[in-house]
Scaffold this motif. Structure first.
Motif, PDB file in Angstrom:
ATOM      1  N   THR A  30       0.823  -1.222   0.000  1.00 33.30           N
ATOM      2  CA  THR A  30       0.000   0.000   0.000  1.00 33.30           C
ATOM      3  C   THR A  30       0.851   1.264   0.000  1.00 33.30           C
ATOM      4  OG1 THR A  30      -0.142  -0.042   2.404  1.00 33.30           O
ATOM      5  CG2 THR A  30      -1.888  -1.154   1.189  1.00 33.30           C
ATOM      6  N   ASP A  75      -5.907  -3.772  -5.556  1.00 29.48           N
ATOM      7  CA  ASP A  75      -6.568  -4.484  -4.465  1.00 29.48           C
ATOM      8  C   ASP A  75      -5.495  -4.726  -3.421  1.00 29.48           C
ATOM      9  OD1 ASP A  75      -7.694  -6.316  -2.709  1.00 29.48           O
ATOM     10  OD2 ASP A  75      -8.834  -7.320  -4.270  1.00 29.48           O
ATOM     11  N   ASN A  76      -5.482  -3.882  -2.408  1.00 27.66           N
ATOM     12  CA  ASN A  76      -4.420  -3.957  -1.411  1.00 27.66           C
ATOM     13  C   ASN A  76      -4.484  -5.250  -0.591  1.00 27.66           C
ATOM     14  OD1 ASN A  76      -3.292  -1.471  -2.146  1.00 27.66           O
ATOM     15  ND2 ASN A  76      -4.738  -0.364  -0.833  1.00 27.66           N
ATOM     16  N   ALA A  77      -5.661  -5.791  -0.422  1.00 23.85           N
ATOM     17  CA  ALA A  77      -5.793  -7.039   0.329  1.00 23.85           C
ATOM     18  C   ALA A  77      -5.113  -8.198  -0.400  1.00 23.85           C
ATOM     19  CB  ALA A  77      -7.263  -7.356   0.565  1.00 23.85           C
ATOM     20  N   LYS A  78      -5.043  -8.088  -1.726  1.00 23.58           N
ATOM     21  CA  LYS A  78      -4.433  -9.136  -2.537  1.00 23.58           C
ATOM     22  C   LYS A  78      -3.052  -8.756  -3.056  1.00 23.58           C
ATOM     23  CE  LYS A  78      -8.842 -11.048  -4.166  1.00 23.58           C
ATOM     24  NZ  LYS A  78      -9.669 -11.399  -5.361  1.00 23.58           N
ATOM     25  N   ASN A  79      -2.563  -7.580  -2.668  1.00 25.90           N
ATOM     26  CA  ASN A  79      -1.270  -7.110  -3.175  1.00 25.90           C
ATOM     27  C   ASN A  79      -1.214  -7.174  -4.700  1.00 25.90           C
ATOM     28  OD1 ASN A  79      -0.427  -6.685  -0.558  1.00 25.90           O
ATOM     29  ND2 ASN A  79       1.460  -7.850  -0.754  1.00 25.90           N
TER      30      ASN A  79
END
Length: 126
Positions: A30, A75-79
């Motif tokens: 992020t 999508d920061n949750a998925k890098n």
């Protein structure tokens, strides 16, 4: 060093669409600006799109040649960072590279990016 792995390229007819993906390693995804570049045979690598770090607002910027047709997202949750490519043209044919910039704000210069993926080929037939 961040490892970047692109996927999603292929052969598509003019007017078609593709979604490129770039998966990044590391826990500070992020914090980085992420960009997409492309390089056609015999040409220099050129800026396509970028999205700034989350803490600076996740702003986006596009090359004039792709505005309105390409869309970058993350999508920061998925890098993972994506490049949605619509209304493809033969001149979009190139190897597309994902890159990471240590800067929080967008830069369009290749020198501003310090990690690169191996590239994914996009070929558009007329």
């Amino acid at each position: 060093q961040v490892q970047l792995l692109e996927s999603g390229g292929g052969l598509v007819q003019a007017g078609g669409s593709l979604r490129l993906s770039c998966a990044a390693s590391g826990r500070t995804f992020t914090s980085y600006t992420m960009g997409w570049f492309r390089q056609a045979p015999g040409k220099e690598r050129e800026f396509v799109a970028a999205i700034s770090a989350t803490w600076t607002g996740g702003n986006t910027r596009y090359a004039d040649s792709v505005k309105g047709r390409f869309s970058i997202s993350r999508d920061n949750a998925k890098n993972t960072v994506y490049l949605q490519i619509n209304s493809l043209k033969p001149e979009d044919t190139a190897v597309y590279y994902c890159a990471k910039s240590p800067r929080g704000e967008i830069t369009t210069a290749t020198i501003g990016y310090d990690d690169w993926g191996q590239g994914t080929q996009v070929t558009v037939s007329s």
